[in-house]
Design a protein around this motif. Structure first.
Motif, mmCIF file in Angstrom:
data_model
loop_
_atom_site.group_PDB
_atom_site.id
_atom_site.type_symbol
_atom_site.label_atom_id
_atom_site.label_comp_id
_atom_site.label_asym_id
_atom_site.label_seq_id
_atom_site.Cartn_x
_atom_site.Cartn_y
_atom_site.Cartn_z
ATOM 1 N N ASP A 89 25.246 63.492 -14.215
ATOM 2 C CA ASP A 89 25.369 63.286 -15.658
ATOM 3 C C ASP A 89 26.668 63.891 -16.175
ATOM 4 O O ASP A 89 27.279 63.387 -17.123
ATOM 5 N N GLU A 90 27.127 64.952 -15.527
ATOM 6 C CA GLU A 90 28.380 65.593 -15.903
ATOM 7 C C GLU A 90 29.556 64.665 -15.623
ATOM 8 O O GLU A 90 30.449 64.487 -16.473
ATOM 9 N N ALA A 91 29.564 64.064 -14.452
ATOM 10 C CA ALA A 91 30.628 63.118 -14.112
ATOM 11 C C ALA A 91 30.603 61.919 -15.052
ATOM 12 O O ALA A 91 31.646 61.439 -15.503
ATOM 13 N N ASP A 92 29.396 61.442 -15.358
ATOM 14 C CA ASP A 92 29.264 60.283 -16.244
ATOM 15 C C ASP A 92 29.785 60.608 -17.637
ATOM 16 O O ASP A 92 30.406 59.775 -18.306
ATOM 17 N N ALA A 93 29.542 61.839 -18.093
ATOM 18 C CA ALA A 93 29.941 62.230 -19.444
ATOM 19 C C ALA A 93 31.435 62.504 -19.563
ATOM 20 O O ALA A 93 32.026 62.269 -20.627
ATOM 21 N N LEU A 94 32.061 62.984 -18.481
ATOM 22 C CA LEU A 94 33.433 63.475 -18.587
ATOM 23 C C LEU A 94 34.488 62.614 -17.910
ATOM 24 O O LEU A 94 35.627 62.538 -18.385
ATOM 25 N N ASN B 135 31.553 52.936 -15.251
ATOM 26 C CA ASN B 135 30.914 51.645 -15.476
ATOM 27 C C ASN B 135 31.278 50.640 -14.391
ATOM 28 O O ASN B 135 30.469 49.781 -14.017
ATOM 29 N N GLY B 136 32.508 50.752 -13.871
ATOM 30 C CA GLY B 136 32.907 49.867 -12.788
ATOM 31 C C GLY B 136 32.058 50.083 -11.547
ATOM 32 O O GLY B 136 31.651 49.119 -10.879
ATOM 33 N N LEU B 137 31.773 51.348 -11.227
ATOM 34 C CA LEU B 137 30.917 51.648 -10.088
ATOM 35 C C LEU B 137 29.503 51.136 -10.318
ATOM 36 O O LEU B 137 28.862 50.604 -9.399
ATOM 37 N N LYS B 138 29.025 51.288 -11.533
ATOM 38 C CA LYS B 138 27.663 50.839 -11.843
ATOM 39 C C LYS B 138 27.550 49.321 -11.701
ATOM 40 O O LYS B 138 26.572 48.803 -11.147
ATOM 41 N N SER C 213 22.059 53.778 -13.190
ATOM 42 C CA SER C 213 22.519 55.137 -13.469
ATOM 43 C C SER C 213 23.516 55.550 -12.394
ATOM 44 O O SER C 213 23.568 54.981 -11.302
ATOM 45 N N LEU C 214 24.320 56.567 -12.712
ATOM 46 C CA LEU C 214 25.267 57.059 -11.715
ATOM 47 C C LEU C 214 24.526 57.647 -10.518
ATOM 48 O O LEU C 214 25.033 57.617 -9.388
ATOM 49 N N ALA D 211 23.162 54.848 -3.543
ATOM 50 C CA ALA D 211 23.409 53.576 -2.867
ATOM 51 C C ALA D 211 24.674 53.649 -2.022
ATOM 52 O O ALA D 211 24.694 53.194 -0.866
ATOM 53 N N LEU D 212 25.740 54.231 -2.568
ATOM 54 C CA LEU D 212 27.010 54.292 -1.850
ATOM 55 C C LEU D 212 26.944 55.230 -0.647
ATOM 56 O O LEU D 212 27.391 54.890 0.443
#
Length: 327
Positions: free
Chosen positions: A197-202, A221-224, A305-306, A312-313
């Motif tokens: 969530d930290e990576a997603d936020a920042l 968003n590109g990764l998602k 979600s991230l 998955a990756l």
């Protein structure tokens, strides 16, 4: 002046039998946050240590602020701030003394070093403990002092290696504010974190590292979109209208897909969901639901979600590695 403030190509580093870095390429644009994600032992900290001139790679090149980290490490060190995974303050010095000492080592006058120390101690909510030895601080307080220390010299590039480990949720959010402020003031931040969530936020862009390699690089968003794409989800007010909602969503589904019951745990259970090709699908679904007389409590477009992307990756990479070892 290059738009890239961090550039690394082909970084390799081995510790005994462990290949910590196996050809890592990284690029961070000036004035942005680059999030670096990966499982424990993936090579994130090793990459940071190379970029911060604390470790020489076996092969590859790296530049920070346009300066070669191998040829001119001293120049690099004057342009960066670093917070490692563990607080590294001098426990016998007070909070103020720790920060003033760092300022003096960076050639600030004593007056300017004290002024900066006061500013940072207030910023990190440590003013009341400023005169106490760091050994009397709690773990979270030491962590915040360590973070403050990395900012004493107004660094151009800041390396934060899991900076919020050990901080409570409120202090984590405070740290997020610090990162955003640094970006607004012209710095660039490379952030490794275990908190997705930290990576997603920042993060403006994210590099995912696994087994010493960068396995994905894109915006959040590109990764998602790369892993799961858009999903349109509807939850009817009346559970008996699930079938009608399914028919509506089938009509806007991406080619080759069908709507299905969303059995996810929690509040989304009992909804219906369908993969869609574009966000315009919601514009088609809304009037169709109204024509069908299906009232709903939820209608929205969702990306994975991230957390889902990360798993998955990394699981895909792990399976590929196992298969290659069997060949």
């Amino acid at each position: 002046m290059s738009d890239l403030v961090v550039r690394a190509e082909g970084l390799r580093k081995r510790f005994g039998k462990t290949q910590a870095l196996d050809g890592v390429d990284l690029a961070m644009r000036r004035g942005t946050v680059l999030g670096v994600l990966g499982p424990n032992g993936a090579g994130k900290t090793t990459a940071v240590r190379v970029l911060a001139t604390l470790l020489r790679p076996d092969a590859g090149m790296a530049e920070v602020a346009g300066i070669d980290v191998l040829k001119q490490p001293q120049r690099v060190r004057r342009r960066i701030g670093l917070t490692g995974q563990y607080a590294s303050v001098d426990e016998d010095l007070t909070g103020t003394q720790n920060l003033v000492l760092i300022g003096q080592l960076l050639d600030l006058t004593t007056r300017d070093a004290r002024k900066r120390a006061v500013e940072l101690l207030e910023w990190f909510d440590l003013s009341e403990a400023a005169a106490r030895p760091a050994k009397t601080y709690s773990g979270g307080m030491r962590r915040r002092l360590d973070l403050a220390a990395s900012l004493v010299g107004h660094p151009e590039v800041i390396f934060l290696d899991e900076p919020t480990t050990g901080l409570d949720p409120a202090k984590r959010e405070d740290m997020w504010g610090v990162v955003r402020t640094q970006i607004a003031q012209g710095s660039s931040v490379l952030l490794t974190t275990q908190y997705l969530d930290e990576a997603d936020a920042l993060a403006d862009e994210i590099a995912v590292i696994n087994h010493g390699k960068v396995i994905a690089f894109d915006t959040p968003n590109g990764l998602k979109r790369r892993v799961g794409g858009l999903t349109l989800r509807v939850r009817p007010s009346d559970p008996a209208r699930i079938g009608d909602a399914l028919k509506v969503l089938d009509a806007v589904a991406a080619p080759g897909t069908n709507a299905s019951l969303d059995t996810a745990a929690g509040a989304r259970a009992g909804a219906v969901a369908v993969p869609v090709a574009a966000d315009t699908a919601i514009d088609e679904a809304l009037p169709a639901l109204r024509r069908a007389g299906v009232e709903f409590t939820e209608l929205g477009l969702h990306l994975p979600s991230l957390d889902e992307v990360f798993h998955a990756l990394t699981e895909e990479k792990t399976e590929s590695k196992k298969e290659s070892e069997l060949v």
